[in-house]
Design a protein around this motif. Structure first.
Motif, short mmCIF file in Angstrom:
data_model
loop_
_atom_site.label_atom_id
_atom_site.label_comp_id
_atom_site.label_asym_id
_atom_site.label_seq_id
_atom_site.Cartn_x
_atom_site.Cartn_y
_atom_site.Cartn_z
N ASP A 1 0.81 -1.22 0.00
CA ASP A 1 0.00 0.00 0.00
C ASP A 1 0.84 1.27 0.00
N ILE A 2 1.81 1.37 0.89
CA ILE A 2 2.61 2.60 0.97
C ILE A 2 3.43 2.80 -0.29
N ALA A 3 3.89 1.72 -0.91
CA ALA A 3 4.66 1.84 -2.15
C ALA A 3 3.82 2.41 -3.28
N GLU A 4 2.51 2.21 -3.23
CA GLU A 4 1.64 2.72 -4.29
C GLU A 4 1.27 4.18 -4.09
N ARG A 5 1.61 4.74 -2.94
CA ARG A 5 1.32 6.16 -2.67
C ARG A 5 2.48 6.99 -3.20
N ARG A 6 2.35 7.43 -4.41
CA ARG A 6 3.48 8.12 -5.05
C ARG A 6 3.17 9.60 -5.22
N VAL A 7 3.52 10.17 -6.35
CA VAL A 7 3.46 11.63 -6.49
C VAL A 7 2.06 12.18 -6.30
N ALA A 8 1.04 11.44 -6.68
CA ALA A 8 -0.34 11.92 -6.52
C ALA A 8 -0.74 12.04 -5.05
N ALA A 9 0.02 11.42 -4.15
CA ALA A 9 -0.26 11.51 -2.72
C ALA A 9 0.85 12.25 -1.98
N LEU A 10 1.72 12.93 -2.72
CA LEU A 10 2.88 13.58 -2.12
C LEU A 10 2.49 14.87 -1.41
N LEU A 11 3.03 15.05 -0.21
CA LEU A 11 2.78 16.24 0.60
C LEU A 11 4.10 16.96 0.89
N PRO A 12 4.08 18.27 1.06
CA PRO A 12 5.32 18.98 1.41
C PRO A 12 5.80 18.60 2.81
N LEU A 13 7.10 18.76 3.05
CA LEU A 13 7.67 18.34 4.33
C LEU A 13 7.11 19.14 5.50
N ASP A 14 6.63 20.36 5.24
CA ASP A 14 6.11 21.17 6.34
C ASP A 14 4.61 21.00 6.54
N PHE A 15 4.02 19.99 5.89
CA PHE A 15 2.59 19.73 6.12
C PHE A 15 2.38 19.33 7.58
N ASP A 16 1.42 19.97 8.21
CA ASP A 16 1.14 19.73 9.63
C ASP A 16 -0.20 18.99 9.76
N PRO A 17 -0.17 17.68 9.99
CA PRO A 17 -1.42 16.90 10.03
C PRO A 17 -2.20 17.13 11.32
N ASP A 18 -3.49 16.85 11.25
CA ASP A 18 -4.32 16.88 12.46
C ASP A 18 -4.06 15.60 13.26
N PRO A 19 -4.16 15.67 14.58
CA PRO A 19 -3.98 14.45 15.39
C PRO A 19 -5.11 13.47 15.10
N LEU A 20 -4.77 12.18 15.15
CA LEU A 20 -5.76 11.13 14.88
C LEU A 20 -6.35 10.61 16.17
N PRO A 21 -7.65 10.34 16.18
CA PRO A 21 -8.23 9.64 17.34
C PRO A 21 -7.72 8.20 17.34
N GLU A 22 -7.50 7.64 18.52
CA GLU A 22 -6.99 6.27 18.59
C GLU A 22 -7.98 5.30 17.98
N SER A 23 -7.48 4.46 17.08
CA SER A 23 -8.35 3.51 16.38
C SER A 23 -8.61 2.28 17.25
N ALA A 24 -9.83 1.78 17.19
CA ALA A 24 -10.18 0.55 17.91
C ALA A 24 -10.28 -0.64 16.95
N HIS A 25 -10.01 -0.40 15.65
CA HIS A 25 -10.13 -1.48 14.67
C HIS A 25 -9.21 -2.65 14.99
N TRP A 26 -8.00 -2.34 15.47
CA TRP A 26 -7.05 -3.43 15.75
C TRP A 26 -7.64 -4.41 16.77
N GLN A 27 -8.44 -3.91 17.68
CA GLN A 27 -9.00 -4.75 18.74
C GLN A 27 -10.22 -5.51 18.26
N LEU A 28 -10.98 -4.89 17.36
CA LEU A 28 -12.24 -5.49 16.94
C LEU A 28 -12.09 -6.47 15.78
N LEU A 29 -11.14 -6.22 14.88
CA LEU A 29 -11.10 -6.98 13.65
C LEU A 29 -9.94 -7.95 13.54
#
Length: 326
Positions: A291-319
């Motif tokens: 998956d990550i290898a397929e994220r190429r130039v069309a998904a490229l972000l500048p180095l100073d992009f500041d992402p929003d914090p993510l809520p903790e996922s519960a998928h790992w526990q459920l699935l």
């Protein structure tokens, strides 16, 4: 003219950066700058006219069928896959040259490749340093300069912001940041170490049968050590690791019992250095598949992009298989 670059070492707090200046019709200027305690560094820059004139470039507007077939393969491999590709296009295809046969070839560009990405709201100017395309594996190396596309419609602005956040989530930078900060589970990553002694040629459709045979728990605490600088970390990962991004559910997943995007990572030489914000000191030290290898130039972000914090996922526990959920 005179230009000022502020907070150049804000993310690195040491090491070095490379300053790149490019202009159509001129040879690209590159110079590495090492971290200094001084407040100001003066860098005189002089651009030299390129041997390739505008007239010569214009001639390349007409190409033969071999070039066209190779360009289509290059474009697909260069931009990657995903929703953003439909809204991303190369504006100056004529700067790209190819060397090699129809299926396996290298690519070069004497001018920056201009890319319009409406999904992420950027115009990108990509300095292609190295590129190889083949049916089995493709790789690209270069430097990207980003310009914001000016948007006045609030709905468009909101959509672009959402697309940028989505491009960050599950990306290489997101994973390396989570690893460096010891927050893999909180950031939605489940990681296994792939046994180097497992050689059975079996196609797995389920994750659970592999646990304890091909896949083993990844010890992220042992893999991450303090780096040379306060905001750097050294990664020691000898074997290949398998990364499940449980923030997302894949429409066509690798495993039926764990329907998440899956990636595989090899660290060249078993060692790499990364910042706590997820940036590799040497971009060539990682080799991704999946998956990550397929994220190429069309998904490229500048180095100073500041992402929003993510809520903790519960998928790992459920699935994930219950016998292996924490």
């Amino acid at each position: 003219g005179n230009y000022t670059l502020k907070n150049v070492f804000q993310h690195l707090r040491g090491g070095s950066v490379e300053v790149v200046v490019s202009l159509l019709g001129y040879t690209t200027f590159r110079q590495k700058i090492t971290y200094s305690q001084r407040d100001t560094l003066l860098l005189p820059i002089s651009l030299v006219p390129s041997q390739q004139t505008i007239a010569e470039i214009a001639v390349k507007g007409t190409r033969d069928q071999t070039w066209l077939k190779q360009y289509k393969k290059f474009e697909k491999a260069f931009l990657g896959t995903g929703e953003n590709v439909r809204h991303t296009k190369i504006l100056n295809a004529w700067v790209v040259d190819f060397e090699g046969d129809g299926n396996t070839f290298s690519a070069s560009a004497k001018q920056p490749i201009a890319i319009e990405n409406k999904a992420l709201g950027y115009n990108i100017y990509f300095e292609l340093q190295r590129a190889t395309v083949s049916p089995i594996r493709s790789s690209f190396a270069g430097l990207a300069r980003f310009e914001e596309i000016k948007l006045t419609d609030p709905k468009q602005q909101k959509k672009v912001a959402e697309n940028r956040q989505r491009a960050y989530e599950g990306s290489e930078r997101h994973f390396l940041k989570a690893l460096a900060q010891n927050k893999l589970k909180q950031e939605g990553f489940v990681v296994y170490e792939v046994s180097p002694t497992y050689h059975e040629k079996t196609t797995f459709t389920h994750l659970n049968p592999q646990l304890g045979k091909r896949l083993f728990p990844f010890n992220d605490t042992a893999a991450v050590r303090m780096g040379k600088f306060p905001t750097s970390r050294e990664l020691y990962i000898r074997n290949e690791i398998e990364v499940l991004n449980v923030n997302q559910v894949a429409r066509i997943g690798t495993y039926q019992d764990a329907p998440f995007p899956v990636s595989w990572l090899r660290i060249k030489g078993g060692k790499a250095e990364v910042t706590t914000s997820g940036l590799l000191f040497d971009a060539n030290s990682s080799e991704w598949a999946g998956d990550i290898a397929e994220r190429r130039v069309a998904a490229l972000l500048p180095l100073d992009f500041d992402p929003d914090p993510l809520p903790e996922s519960a998928h790992w526990q459920l699935l994930l298989p219950k016998t292996h959920a924490e």
